[in-house]
Design an enzyme around this catalytic site. Structure first.
Site, mmCIF file in Angstrom:
data_model
loop_
_atom_site.group_PDB
_atom_site.id
_atom_site.type_symbol
_atom_site.label_atom_id
_atom_site.label_comp_id
_atom_site.label_asym_id
_atom_site.label_seq_id
_atom_site.Cartn_x
_atom_site.Cartn_y
_atom_site.Cartn_z
ATOM 1 N N ASN A 1 -2.934 -6.449 4.759
ATOM 2 C CA ASN A 1 -2.472 -7.278 3.641
ATOM 3 C C ASN A 1 -0.974 -7.513 3.827
ATOM 4 O O ASN A 1 -0.159 -6.660 3.502
ATOM 5 C CB ASN A 1 -2.765 -6.544 2.322
ATOM 6 C CG ASN A 1 -2.244 -7.302 1.112
ATOM 7 O OD1 ASN A 1 -1.844 -8.466 1.221
ATOM 8 N ND2 ASN A 1 -2.255 -6.646 -0.047
ATOM 9 N N TRP A 2 -0.655 -8.692 4.347
ATOM 10 C CA TRP A 2 0.757 -8.983 4.649
ATOM 11 C C TRP A 2 1.562 -9.307 3.391
ATOM 12 O O TRP A 2 2.789 -9.425 3.450
ATOM 13 C CB TRP A 2 0.864 -10.137 5.644
ATOM 14 C CG TRP A 2 0.368 -9.817 7.024
ATOM 15 C CD1 TRP A 2 -0.137 -8.613 7.458
ATOM 16 C CD2 TRP A 2 0.311 -10.706 8.148
ATOM 17 N NE1 TRP A 2 -0.496 -8.701 8.784
ATOM 18 C CE2 TRP A 2 -0.235 -9.969 9.229
ATOM 19 C CE3 TRP A 2 0.663 -12.036 8.353
ATOM 20 C CZ2 TRP A 2 -0.420 -10.542 10.497
ATOM 21 C CZ3 TRP A 2 0.461 -12.605 9.609
ATOM 22 C CH2 TRP A 2 -0.069 -11.853 10.670
ATOM 23 N N LYS A 3 0.888 -9.528 2.281
ATOM 24 C CA LYS A 3 1.560 -9.892 1.021
ATOM 25 C C LYS A 3 2.483 -11.103 1.237
ATOM 26 O O LYS A 3 2.172 -11.950 2.077
ATOM 27 C CB LYS A 3 2.300 -8.679 0.442
ATOM 28 C CG LYS A 3 1.378 -7.446 0.353
ATOM 29 C CD LYS A 3 1.951 -6.305 -0.422
ATOM 30 C CE LYS A 3 0.954 -5.153 -0.433
ATOM 31 N NZ LYS A 3 1.395 -4.018 -1.236
ATOM 32 N N HIS B 1 -6.123 -7.185 -6.732
ATOM 33 C CA HIS B 1 -5.060 -6.314 -6.230
ATOM 34 C C HIS B 1 -4.155 -5.913 -7.398
ATOM 35 O O HIS B 1 -3.880 -6.724 -8.289
ATOM 36 C CB HIS B 1 -4.258 -7.027 -5.136
ATOM 37 C CG HIS B 1 -3.340 -6.099 -4.411
ATOM 38 N ND1 HIS B 1 -2.149 -5.677 -4.959
ATOM 39 C CD2 HIS B 1 -3.456 -5.470 -3.215
ATOM 40 C CE1 HIS B 1 -1.569 -4.837 -4.120
ATOM 41 N NE2 HIS B 1 -2.342 -4.688 -3.055
ATOM 42 N N GLU C 1 -1.083 -5.660 -7.712
ATOM 43 C CA GLU C 1 0.092 -6.517 -7.923
ATOM 44 C C GLU C 1 -0.291 -7.778 -8.693
ATOM 45 O O GLU C 1 0.472 -8.270 -9.517
ATOM 46 C CB GLU C 1 0.736 -6.851 -6.564
ATOM 47 C CG GLU C 1 1.443 -5.625 -5.988
ATOM 48 C CD GLU C 1 1.542 -5.602 -4.471
ATOM 49 O OE1 GLU C 1 1.365 -6.638 -3.811
ATOM 50 O OE2 GLU C 1 1.802 -4.498 -3.928
ATOM 51 N N GLU D 1 -7.178 1.699 -4.341
ATOM 52 C CA GLU D 1 -5.742 1.701 -4.094
ATOM 53 C C GLU D 1 -5.013 2.275 -5.304
ATOM 54 O O GLU D 1 -4.673 1.526 -6.242
ATOM 55 C CB GLU D 1 -5.247 0.271 -3.841
ATOM 56 C CG GLU D 1 -5.876 -0.393 -2.630
ATOM 57 C CD GLU D 1 -4.973 -1.487 -2.081
ATOM 58 O OE1 GLU D 1 -4.582 -1.391 -0.920
ATOM 59 O OE2 GLU D 1 -4.637 -2.413 -2.822
ATOM 60 N N GLY E 1 3.029 1.170 -1.518
ATOM 61 C CA GLY E 1 4.409 0.874 -1.154
ATOM 62 C C GLY E 1 5.391 1.965 -1.523
ATOM 63 O O GLY E 1 6.607 1.747 -1.499
ATOM 64 N N SER F 1 0.069 3.248 1.049
ATOM 65 C CA SER F 1 0.909 3.979 2.014
ATOM 66 C C SER F 1 0.110 4.623 3.144
ATOM 67 O O SER F 1 0.457 5.701 3.625
ATOM 68 C CB SER F 1 1.773 5.017 1.301
ATOM 69 O OG SER F 1 2.666 4.357 0.419
ATOM 70 N N GLY G 1 -0.807 -2.291 3.742
ATOM 71 C CA GLY G 1 0.270 -3.208 3.383
ATOM 72 C C GLY G 1 1.430 -3.077 4.353
ATOM 73 O O GLY G 1 1.410 -3.639 5.449
ATOM 74 N N GLY G 2 2.433 -2.315 3.973
ATOM 75 C CA GLY G 2 3.660 -2.187 4.763
ATOM 76 C C GLY G 2 3.436 -1.958 6.254
ATOM 77 O O GLY G 2 4.040 -2.644 7.096
HETATM 78 P P1 PGA Z 1 0.972 -0.302 1.225
HETATM 79 O O1 PGA Z 1 0.131 -1.443 0.451
HETATM 80 O O2 PGA Z 1 0.173 0.060 2.457
HETATM 81 O O3 PGA Z 1 2.275 -0.939 1.545
HETATM 82 O O4 PGA Z 1 1.093 0.852 0.288
HETATM 83 C C1 PGA Z 1 -1.268 -1.418 0.385
HETATM 84 C C2 PGA Z 1 -1.743 -2.575 -0.449
HETATM 85 O O5 PGA Z 1 -1.092 -2.907 -1.446
HETATM 86 O O6 PGA Z 1 -2.784 -3.212 -0.138
#
Ligand code: PGA
Length: 253
Positions: A10-12, A97, A99, A169, A175, A215, A236-237
């Site tokens: 997930n590159w966001k 998600h 977010e 999640e 993050g 994470s 994500g990251g």
């Molecule tokens: P993260 O994000 O690996 O940066 O914690 C995961 C996600 O939000 O899908």
């Protein structure tokens, strides 16, 4: 029961065009040998078509969108519909998600509409659930996750269940550098399966992939993926660095 093994990126809202293409090409090159693991890239919308083109015909790769509209077409300036996503050869869409829930006020009714349209358009959905830090501290994590699962998945047709995946999640792990430890992850994934059995049936619950996200990195992926009910990760990251994402994919070997 062997379930699909999946690592999703997930590159966001990250990467400019050239960076996105370079990252996609690196990931393709470095992870192509691991065909047994499905790699799904969720780039920003703007690069979805090009990256879908790059992976076309490559075994073990797919793309998806990070969001879709709850409308199918029409006067909704700035929105992108599920059929549009499908027309770019993308196969998946993320729904719910944390977010999107937190910053765009996406509630169960809206997420249900999005999920229904995505499934009707021939996309597979990864439905994201997870509790906040406060909810975990007060022991409400199972109640919250159960509610999130039921309020959206229970209204989806059972015959679409093979197009539904779940991602657990925990919001406190996204993050933040803090990860659920393997026993916390396993406990919640097993619980999610019991809820899926109530919503659908025992066989569907047993076969539906459940990914862990929050994470996840090359240091902790192996232990997390070794858990019986963890079928992979939503990253994500660490998915923004080809070497880290590759190491996570390699955690399955
Ligand atoms: P993260 O994000 O690996 O940066 O914690 C995961 C996600 O939000 O899908």
């Amino acid at each position: 029961m062997e379930r699909k093994r999946i690592v999703a990126a997930n590159w966001k809202m990250n990467t400019l065009h050239a960076e996105a293409i370079e990252l996609a090409l690196e990931v393709l090159e470095h992870t192509k040998k691991l065909e047994a693991v499905s790699k799904i890239i969720f780039p920003p919308f703007t690069y979805l078509h090009e990256i879908s083109g790059l992976i076309k015909g490559k075994a073990g790769f797919a793309t998806g969108a990070q969001n879709c509209s709850n409308h199918i077409k029409g006067a909704f300036t700035g929105e992108i519909s599920a059929p549009m996503i499908k027309s770019l050869d993308a196969e998946y869409v993320l729904i719910g998600h944390s977010e999107r829930r937190a910053y765009f006020n996406e509630d169960a009714a809206l997420l249900t509409e999005k999920a229904q349209l995505a499934l009707n358009s021939g996309l597979q959905i990864i439905y994201c659930v997870g509790e906040s830090l406060d909810e975990r501290k007060t022991g409400k994590q199972e109640m919250v996750v159960q509610r999130q699962l039921k309020e959206v998945l229970a209204s989806l047709p059972k015959q679409n269940s093979n197009s539904i995946l779940v991602a657990y999640e925990p919001v406190w792990a996204i993050g933040t550098g803090e990860t659920a430890n393997p026993s916390q992850a396993q406990e919640m994934h097993a619980f999610i399966r019991t809820v899926l059995a109530q919503i659908f049936d025992a066989q569907i619950a047993e076969t539906m992939p459940i990914l862990y996200g929050g994470s996840c990195n090359p240091q902790n992926a192996k232990e997390l993926f070794a858990c019986k009910d963890v079928d992979g990760g939503l990253i994500g990251g660490a998915s923004l660095k080809a070497n880290e994402f590759t190491a996570i994919v390699n955690s399955f070997s």
